[in-house]
Design a protein around this motif. Structure first.
Motif, short mmCIF file in Angstrom:
data_model
loop_
_atom_site.label_atom_id
_atom_site.label_comp_id
_atom_site.label_asym_id
_atom_site.label_seq_id
_atom_site.Cartn_x
_atom_site.Cartn_y
_atom_site.Cartn_z
N TRP A 98 -20.31 47.22 -7.29
CA TRP A 98 -19.53 46.19 -8.00
C TRP A 98 -18.56 46.94 -8.88
CZ3 TRP A 98 -18.50 41.27 -7.34
CH2 TRP A 98 -17.94 40.53 -8.37
N TRP A 99 -19.08 47.69 -9.86
CA TRP A 99 -18.26 48.63 -10.62
C TRP A 99 -18.06 49.84 -9.70
CZ3 TRP A 99 -17.13 49.00 -16.10
CH2 TRP A 99 -17.48 47.86 -16.83
N ALA A 100 -16.85 50.35 -9.60
CA ALA A 100 -16.57 51.50 -8.76
C ALA A 100 -16.99 52.78 -9.49
CB ALA A 100 -15.09 51.57 -8.41
N GLU A 101 -17.85 53.57 -8.84
CA GLU A 101 -18.26 54.86 -9.39
C GLU A 101 -17.08 55.82 -9.37
OE1 GLU A 101 -21.24 56.07 -10.64
OE2 GLU A 101 -22.14 54.09 -10.51
N MET A 102 -17.01 56.65 -10.38
CA MET A 102 -15.93 57.63 -10.49
C MET A 102 -16.53 59.04 -10.43
SD MET A 102 -14.00 55.69 -13.64
CE MET A 102 -12.75 56.93 -13.85
N ASP A 103 -15.77 59.98 -9.87
CA ASP A 103 -16.20 61.38 -9.84
C ASP A 103 -15.78 62.07 -11.13
OD1 ASP A 103 -17.17 61.11 -7.22
OD2 ASP A 103 -15.19 61.54 -6.38
N GLU A 104 -16.69 62.81 -11.71
CA GLU A 104 -16.37 63.59 -12.91
C GLU A 104 -15.56 64.81 -12.47
OE1 GLU A 104 -18.60 65.04 -16.90
OE2 GLU A 104 -19.60 65.55 -15.01
N VAL A 105 -14.38 64.98 -13.03
CA VAL A 105 -13.54 66.11 -12.67
C VAL A 105 -13.36 67.09 -13.83
CG1 VAL A 105 -12.32 64.87 -10.85
CG2 VAL A 105 -11.40 64.84 -13.18
N PHE A 106 -13.86 66.74 -15.03
CA PHE A 106 -13.78 67.63 -16.18
C PHE A 106 -14.83 67.23 -17.19
CE2 PHE A 106 -12.28 68.70 -20.44
CZ PHE A 106 -12.13 70.07 -20.32
N HIS A 107 -15.42 68.22 -17.83
CA HIS A 107 -16.38 67.99 -18.92
C HIS A 107 -16.43 69.23 -19.81
CE1 HIS A 107 -19.90 66.63 -21.10
NE2 HIS A 107 -20.34 67.87 -20.99
N VAL A 108 -16.51 68.99 -21.10
CA VAL A 108 -16.73 70.09 -22.05
C VAL A 108 -17.62 69.56 -23.17
CG1 VAL A 108 -14.65 69.64 -23.44
CG2 VAL A 108 -15.61 71.95 -23.37
N ASP A 109 -18.56 70.39 -23.61
CA ASP A 109 -19.40 70.02 -24.78
C ASP A 109 -18.79 70.60 -26.03
OD1 ASP A 109 -21.47 68.45 -23.71
OD2 ASP A 109 -22.43 70.25 -22.90
#
Length: 109
Positions: A98-109
């Motif tokens: 229903w909600w379209a899943e998105m691919d994570e393309v960047f992350h930083v802590d």
């Protein structure tokens, strides 16, 4: 822990109603979300495009089973019956979404 991003449209004439609904999410719905190992859950609204972006962290070991438990919950399904007519899913979403899943393309802590 895994991070999840999702996106969906919001009907322009339903923005106020959707804001009202999310300002008072039913405690049983929140409890079911927590019981299914979802933490740090947020939904953002981008106007005037009326896009909803959801982010959450999953802290369990069986994502599919936990999501099935949410979908099987009678109170959550009542909640979805209120929220669903406000939302406009993308035609390009994957089967079963229903909600379209998105691919994570960047992350930083």
């Amino acid at each position: 822990m895994t991070r999840h991003g999702q996106v969906i449209g919001l009907a322009p004439d339903k923005v106020a109603e959707y804001r009202r609904l999310l300002a008072a999410v039913w405690p049983a719905v929140l409890a079911r979300i927590a019981a299914s190992n979802i933490r740090n859950y947020s939904i953002f609204l981008k106007e005037p495009e009326n896009l909803l972006f959801a982010f959450f962290e999953y802290h369990g070991t069986d994502f599919d089973a936990d999501m099935a438990a949410i979908a099987a919950d009678a109170t959550t399904r009542e909640w979805w019956a209120l929220c669903g007519p406000c939302q406009r899913p993308f035609e390009t979403r994957r089967p079963g979404e229903w909600w379209a899943e998105m691919d994570e393309v960047f992350h930083v802590d």
